[in-house]
Design an enzyme around this catalytic site. Sequence first.
Site, short mmCIF file in Angstrom:
data_model
loop_
_atom_site.label_atom_id
_atom_site.label_comp_id
_atom_site.label_asym_id
_atom_site.label_seq_id
_atom_site.Cartn_x
_atom_site.Cartn_y
_atom_site.Cartn_z
N HIS A 170 27.48 -8.81 27.66
CA HIS A 170 28.77 -8.80 28.37
C HIS A 170 28.76 -9.79 29.54
O HIS A 170 28.45 -9.43 30.67
CB HIS A 170 29.04 -7.37 28.86
N LEU A 229 32.07 -16.05 31.04
CA LEU A 229 32.03 -17.47 31.41
C LEU A 229 33.51 -17.80 31.60
O LEU A 229 34.36 -17.20 30.95
CB LEU A 229 31.41 -18.28 30.27
N HIS A 274 37.05 -1.96 26.01
CA HIS A 274 37.23 -1.81 27.46
C HIS A 274 38.12 -0.57 27.59
O HIS A 274 39.33 -0.65 27.43
CB HIS A 274 37.89 -3.07 28.04
N HIS A 276 30.72 -1.19 29.54
CA HIS A 276 30.61 -0.72 30.93
C HIS A 276 31.02 0.75 31.16
O HIS A 276 32.00 1.04 31.86
CB HIS A 276 31.34 -1.63 31.90
N ASN A 317 36.10 -3.33 37.71
CA ASN A 317 36.83 -2.52 36.76
C ASN A 317 35.98 -2.32 35.51
O ASN A 317 35.65 -3.29 34.85
CB ASN A 317 38.15 -3.21 36.40
N ASP A 333 28.21 -7.44 32.66
CA ASP A 333 29.61 -7.67 33.03
C ASP A 333 29.71 -8.71 34.15
O ASP A 333 30.51 -8.56 35.09
CB ASP A 333 30.32 -6.37 33.42
N HIS A 387 34.06 -14.75 40.38
CA HIS A 387 35.34 -15.07 41.02
C HIS A 387 35.04 -15.88 42.27
O HIS A 387 33.98 -15.71 42.88
CB HIS A 387 36.10 -13.80 41.43
O1 DOR Z 1 35.51 -6.10 36.82
C1 DOR Z 1 35.89 -6.66 35.81
N1 DOR Z 1 36.04 -8.01 35.75
N2 DOR Z 1 36.18 -5.91 34.73
C2 DOR Z 1 36.73 -6.45 33.64
O2 DOR Z 1 36.96 -5.72 32.71
C3 DOR Z 1 37.10 -7.88 33.58
C4 DOR Z 1 36.26 -8.67 34.50
C5 DOR Z 1 36.77 -10.04 34.72
O3 DOR Z 1 37.10 -10.74 33.76
O4 DOR Z 1 36.82 -10.50 35.88
ZN ZN Z 2 35.79 -4.75 30.82
#
Ligand code: DOR
Ligand code: ZN
Length: 429
Positions: free
Chosen positions: A65, A68, A184, A237, A283, A310, A314
């Site tokens: 998980h 990218l 998810h 997750h 999340n 996961d 960002h």
């Molecule tokens: O915290 C998360 N970030 N949960 C997700 O399901 C998506 C992911 C993201 O793409 O940033």
């Molecule tokens: Zn997710």
Amino acid sequence: MRKLIRGGRVLDPASGLDDLQDVLIEGNRISAIGPGESMESKLDSSVQIIEAQGMWVLPGLIDLHTHLREPGEEYKETIFTGSQAAAAGGFTSICCMPNTKQVNDNSAVTDLILRRAAEADLVRVFPVGAISQGLKGEVLAEYAELKEAGAVAVSDDGQAVMNGLLMRRALEYAKVFDLPVISHAEDRHLAADGVMNEGAVSARLGLKEIPSAAEDIMVFRDCSLAALTDGRLHIAHVSTEGAVELIRQFKARGARVSAEATPHHFTLTDEALESFDTSLKVNPPLRSAADVRAIQNGLTDGTIDAIATDHAPHSSIEKDVEFDYAAFGMVGLETAVPLTLRLVEQGILTPLQAVSKLTSEPARIIGLDLGRLSPRLPADVTIIDPGRKVTIDVKLFRSKSRNSPFHGWEVQGKTVTVLRDGKVIFKDQ
Ligand code: DOR
Ligand code: ZN
């Protein structure tokens, strides 16, 4: 070119091996594993020696998980920087989620990912295709095309599939191609615009809430649909006690269900959010101490098969804002090993169990003949120093993004050398 990894503690969960042994690599493949004496006749001056005394020698780690951000959000991560981060974290294979911009719901995007990954020439990148076109939850993507292009699973990760009939059809359609469907699990109406777990801490902080039920309900629905269709379901997750218990029950009934937990969900509780650090906004959200205990128990008894990062990069644009407005997600590739080793230290997992959840189990779930050390297999090998004390420093991350709440944590365990196909793709200086 031959390489000998000498004198390390070789841990290979698939065969149950946990012993001081040497690993001989010829070209891109493993050629022999055995005690030092058994290697002597095979050695000459051309063999490159990699000393591994005091180290753990493992099958290359596999992350089920990873986000990218290429194509579309290359300022957060590219396939190249994500691959570098993965290698630095000990991974030789990563599965990348389709919620890029373009969404990976067609072969053109899958092809692009595989081309860029080949150019990077670091870790193996296994694309996960979308369940539904554009992740909209309305029309299924074309799984035949995705599988043909190289997708190893389908998921609408980041967006839960709210339509139960569409999820049923996804499990049925994916079954034709033996693709797992990665769920998810989140009831989006219940989660609404919540930003953290619903409980005593959210009441104190006055932040909007996401109840555990939002996850439990969808885990129940998706497990029920897996049992109905005999499709392959993988729950991403897992964050709640209820989800762990449901997965346990459905597995006992013979449903084809597997599950993963992230290092952040088995390490942190929602109490950490008192700091209002937006890198803790993920999340599903960080949950209560009881949930964390249930996840740890689920890892111990095998209800939760795998550990997955996961990794969700960002930039400060999305994260240096008020908690309510921050994006969900934290980076995880470069902290997964030491956080997993804490479970070993706490007696929650044996060393072999911990390694299995990052190697043989993810390989099994995704159907890859990787994740074990065996002659003739590709020489994907991760060497870690389990005792090395490290202070996590986001400034040293290879990832383009810095959104980790573990900055400053003192942990143990450091990736030292990583080989993929016999080639060194990471070396600690
Ligand atoms: O915290 C998360 N970030 N949960 C997700 O399901 C998506 C992911 C993201 O793409 O940033
Ligand atoms: Zn997710």
